[in-house]
Design an enzyme around this catalytic site. Structure first.
Site, PDB file in Angstrom:
ATOM      1  N   GLY A  23       0.815  -1.214   0.000  1.00 13.63           N
ATOM      2  CA  GLY A  23       0.000   0.000   0.000  1.00 13.63           C
ATOM      3  C   GLY A  23       0.850   1.266   0.000  1.00 13.63           C
ATOM      4  N   PRO A  27       7.404   7.262  -5.685  1.00 14.50           N
ATOM      5  CG  PRO A  27       8.345   9.294  -5.049  1.00 14.50           C
ATOM      6  CD  PRO A  27       8.132   7.881  -4.573  1.00 14.50           C
ATOM      7  N   GLY A  30      13.091   8.053 -10.083  1.00 16.02           N
ATOM      8  CA  GLY A  30      14.059   8.368  -9.035  1.00 16.02           C
ATOM      9  C   GLY A  30      15.338   8.873  -9.677  1.00 16.02           C
ATOM     10  N   GLY A  32      19.212   8.285 -10.045  1.00 17.76           N
ATOM     11  CA  GLY A  32      20.315   7.348  -9.825  1.00 17.76           C
ATOM     12  C   GLY A  32      21.493   8.091  -9.207  1.00 17.76           C
ATOM     13  CG  ASP A  60      18.814   3.257  -7.125  1.00 16.48           C
ATOM     14  OD1 ASP A  60      18.071   2.381  -6.644  1.00 16.48           O
ATOM     15  OD2 ASP A  60      19.923   2.995  -7.631  1.00 16.48           O
ATOM     16  CE1 TYR A  65      25.832   1.743  -7.538  1.00 21.30           C
ATOM     17  CE2 TYR A  65      24.075   3.188  -6.838  1.00 21.30           C
ATOM     18  CZ  TYR A  65      24.501   2.076  -7.536  1.00 21.30           C
ATOM     19  OH  TYR A  65      23.590   1.308  -8.234  1.00 21.30           O
ATOM     20  CE  LYS A  93      20.449  -0.234  -6.087  1.00 21.50           C
ATOM     21  NZ  LYS A  93      21.196   1.007  -6.288  1.00 21.50           N
ATOM     22  CG  HIS A 126      23.971  -3.696  -5.690  1.00 18.15           C
ATOM     23  ND1 HIS A 126      24.571  -2.522  -5.284  1.00 18.15           N
ATOM     24  CD2 HIS A 126      23.719  -3.522  -7.004  1.00 18.15           C
ATOM     25  CE1 HIS A 126      24.661  -1.688  -6.308  1.00 18.15           C
ATOM     26  NE2 HIS A 126      24.154  -2.281  -7.361  1.00 18.15           N
ATOM     27  CG  ASN A 289      16.306  12.624 -17.422  1.00 19.75           C
ATOM     28  OD1 ASN A 289      16.176  12.796 -18.638  1.00 19.75           O
ATOM     29  ND2 ASN A 289      17.457  12.285 -16.866  1.00 19.75           N
TER      30      ASN A 289
HETATM   31  N1  LIG Z   1      20.967  -2.373  -9.369  1.00 19.40           N
HETATM   32  C1  LIG Z   1      22.014  -2.328 -10.166  1.00 19.40           C
HETATM   33  O1  LIG Z   1      22.792  -3.283 -10.284  1.00 19.40           O
HETATM   34  C2  LIG Z   1      22.283  -1.073 -10.955  1.00 19.40           C
HETATM   35  C3  LIG Z   1      23.147  -1.132 -12.055  1.00 19.40           C
HETATM   36  C4  LIG Z   1      23.368   0.021 -12.785  1.00 19.40           C
HETATM   37  C5  LIG Z   1      22.734   1.207 -12.406  1.00 19.40           C
HETATM   38  N2  LIG Z   1      21.925   1.251 -11.305  1.00 19.40           N
HETATM   39  C6  LIG Z   1      21.255   2.506 -10.883  1.00 19.40           C
HETATM   40  O2  LIG Z   1      20.639   3.090 -12.035  1.00 19.40           O
HETATM   41  C7  LIG Z   1      21.098   4.439 -12.179  1.00 19.40           C
HETATM   42  C8  LIG Z   1      21.077   4.851 -13.638  1.00 19.40           C
HETATM   43  O3  LIG Z   1      21.855   3.984 -14.443  1.00 19.40           O
HETATM   44  P1  LIG Z   1      23.161   4.446 -15.218  1.00 19.40           P
HETATM   45  O4  LIG Z   1      23.801   5.543 -14.466  1.00 19.40           O
HETATM   46  O5  LIG Z   1      23.943   3.209 -15.501  1.00 19.40           O
HETATM   47  O6  LIG Z   1      22.646   4.900 -16.646  1.00 19.40           O
HETATM   48  P2  LIG Z   1      21.536   5.861 -17.302  1.00 19.40           P
HETATM   49  O7  LIG Z   1      20.711   6.508 -16.276  1.00 19.40           O
HETATM   50  O8  LIG Z   1      20.884   5.023 -18.340  1.00 19.40           O
HETATM   51  O9  LIG Z   1      22.440   6.905 -18.057  1.00 19.40           O
HETATM   52  C9  LIG Z   1      23.103   7.923 -17.381  1.00 19.40           C
HETATM   53  C10 LIG Z   1      23.810   8.780 -18.431  1.00 19.40           C
HETATM   54  O10 LIG Z   1      22.839   9.447 -19.243  1.00 19.40           O
HETATM   55  C11 LIG Z   1      23.145  10.828 -19.341  1.00 19.40           C
HETATM   56  N3  LIG Z   1      21.876  11.580 -19.251  1.00 19.40           N
HETATM   57  C12 LIG Z   1      20.957  11.501 -18.255  1.00 19.40           C
HETATM   58  N4  LIG Z   1      19.910  12.302 -18.514  1.00 19.40           N
HETATM   59  C13 LIG Z   1      20.176  12.913 -19.687  1.00 19.40           C
HETATM   60  C14 LIG Z   1      19.476  13.863 -20.460  1.00 19.40           C
HETATM   61  N5  LIG Z   1      18.267  14.317 -20.092  1.00 19.40           N
HETATM   62  N6  LIG Z   1      20.063  14.305 -21.608  1.00 19.40           N
HETATM   63  C15 LIG Z   1      21.271  13.831 -21.978  1.00 19.40           C
HETATM   64  N7  LIG Z   1      21.980  12.933 -21.297  1.00 19.40           N
HETATM   65  C16 LIG Z   1      21.433  12.461 -20.152  1.00 19.40           C
HETATM   66  C17 LIG Z   1      24.026  11.132 -18.160  1.00 19.40           C
HETATM   67  O11 LIG Z   1      24.975  12.104 -18.525  1.00 19.40           O
HETATM   68  P3  LIG Z   1      25.104  13.518 -17.732  1.00 19.40           P
HETATM   69  O12 LIG Z   1      25.578  13.195 -16.356  1.00 19.40           O
HETATM   70  O13 LIG Z   1      26.079  14.216 -18.606  1.00 19.40           O
HETATM   71  O14 LIG Z   1      23.733  14.126 -17.738  1.00 19.40           O
HETATM   72  C18 LIG Z   1      24.725   9.818 -17.868  1.00 19.40           C
HETATM   73  O15 LIG Z   1      25.922   9.712 -18.605  1.00 19.40           O
HETATM   74  C19 LIG Z   1      22.483   4.417 -11.527  1.00 19.40           C
HETATM   75  O16 LIG Z   1      22.959   5.705 -11.225  1.00 19.40           O
HETATM   76  C20 LIG Z   1      22.206   3.565 -10.312  1.00 19.40           C
HETATM   77  O17 LIG Z   1      21.561   4.317  -9.307  1.00 19.40           O
HETATM   78  C21 LIG Z   1      21.678   0.115 -10.587  1.00 19.40           C
END
Ligand SMILES: NC(=O)c1ccc[n+]([C@@H]2O[C@H](COP(=O)([O-])OP(=O)(O)OC[C@H]3O[C@@H](n4cnc5c(N)ncnc54)[C@H](OP(=O)(O)O)[C@@H]3O)[C@@H](O)[C@H]2O)c1
Length: 341
Positions: A23, A27, A30, A32, A60, A65, A93, A126, A289
């Site tokens: 329940g 949001p 989130g 990252g 997140d 990290y 995590k 994780h 975003n």
């Molecule tokens: N559970 C897991 O195992 C796991 C694994 C991977 C990730 N994660 C989580 O997921 C989050 C996101 O994943 P991610 O960081 O791998 O990749 P992502 O969110 O797919 O991509 C991030 C990239 O996109 C760019 N970006 C973001 N918004 C943008 C926009 N509006 N216009 C242009 N470029 C944009 C960012 O660059 P700029 O900084 O230049 O904007 C950054 O280089 C992580 O930070 C983490 O919290 C969890």
């Protein structure tokens, strides 16, 4: 660059919410906080504080990290500035070297202390493998103690997460990087079932089968790397990887809407029923975003066109978790429905 064209933030009341099986309401976008080894803890902490001022309420985090202590300073300021703790949704995590029964509660307490919070909204395991590798290591790095997924061991760790709920330190628990066969075992044996599962999800890696499985069991999918992680570390890149933000279908929609292709990816994940957690440390990008998920939705034609670009292209392959010689990363993902041993 002039900032005069940047509109103010988004009313958090307009951000869609996901209702968990308890329940509780989370949001549906989130921020990252993994800096992919090139964005500093200080920059990310500053982005968290600024993002809260723009309307983000979901963050997140993860101990691995390496920035929870800095983000904690931001949370203190955010809450000190008048946003109530209950309005925030904070996930952390458990890292792979802390799966041991004696380590779980201590590790959660450390995250809580670093984040300057007295409870977490969500705590995840994780990865389903306890296989330690040092931060920033090479893709060929293997732990000599590496093991396959051993369900009995995973359940020992899960019992400690359940205890965290009973202790009031954590409101919900969940999984990350799980597959359907592993989740089936967990759902069979859990006393407290997972409320979410984090999975890699972007237009080139849509994972419809896993999403459907999760939805069917009241588990919310959290879409990590929703933009296709264009800034991911070098070790997570292979020549076969494709680039979502260069896909002609995504580019055409972005052009029509006058937004960056990244925003199309975020909107898509949200409309596909997941909760995207895009990373950015740039004001303009994390604002875009957030605006993306409250703005006009993608059309049914857009959604159909994006459904057609899925390439099943996994970017975060997890090679460092492999446990014996001669394996390929596919062995981590139970592609034939069996858990590899
Ligand atoms: N559970 C897991 O195992 C796991 C694994 C991977 C990730 N994660 C989580 O997921 C989050 C996101 O994943 P991610 O960081 O791998 O990749 P992502 O969110 O797919 O991509 C991030 C990239 O996109 C760019 N970006 C973001 N918004 C943008 C926009 N509006 N216009 C242009 N470029 C944009 C960012 O660059 P700029 O900084 O230049 O904007 C950054 O280089 C992580 O930070 C983490 O919290 C969890």
């Amino acid at each position: 660059m002039s900032t005069t064209s940047i509109p103010p933030g988004v009313d958090p009341a307009l951000v869609p919410l996901r209702t968990l099986y308890t329940g509780a309401r989370m949001p549906a976008i989130g921020l990252g906080t993994f800096g992919s080894d090139h964005v500093s803890a200080g920059e990310i902490a500053a982005a968290v504080k600024d993002a809260a001022s723009l309307g983000y309420r979901h963050f997140d985090c993860a101990s691995v990290y390496g920035n929870e202590d800095r983000i904690g300073e931001s949370f203190r300021e955010i809450i000190g500035g008048g946003i109530r703790r209950e309005e925030l949704w904070v996930t952390s995590k458990l890292w792979n070297d802390k799966h041991g029964e004696a380590d779980v509660i201590a590790s959660c307490r450390k995250s809580l202390a670093d984040l300057q919070l007295d409870y977490l909204d969500m705590y995840l395991i994780h990865w389903p493998f306890p296989n330690f590798h040092p931060p920033g290591c090479d893709v060929g790095s293997r732990s000599p103690d590496a093991r396959p997924y051993i369900h009995e061991n995973y359940m020992r760790t899960w019992r400690q997460l359940e205890k965290l709920v009973e202790m009031g330190l954590v409101r919900h628990i969940g999984t990350s990087n799980m597959t359907i066969p592993k989740l089936k075992l967990l759902l069979r044996d859990a006393r407290i079932k997972p409320a979410v599962n984090e999975l890699e999800m972007h237009p080139h890696m849509q994972q419809p089968e896993l999403s459907e499985f999760l939805h069917g069991r009241g588990i919310e999918p959290i879409a990590y790397s929703p933009i296709g992680s264009p800034g991911r570390p070098e070790r997570d890149r292979t020549p076969e990887d494709t680039v979502d933000v260069e896909d002609p279908v995504i580019l055409a929609i972005a052009r029509r809407l006058g937004v960056h292709p990244a925003v199309v990816c975020v909107k898509w994940a949200c409309q596909a029923g997941a909760t995207p957690i895009p990373f950015s440390a740039k004001h303009r990008n994390y604002l875009a975003n957030l605006q993306g998920v409250v703005g006009a939705p993608l059309t049914a034609d857009d959604m159909r066109a994006i459904a057609g670009v899925d390439r099943n292209c996994r970017l975060i392959k997890g090679q460092v978790f492999l446990w014996k010689a001669g394996q390929s990363w596919e062995d981590l993902w139970d592609l034939d429905g069996m858990i590899k041993q």
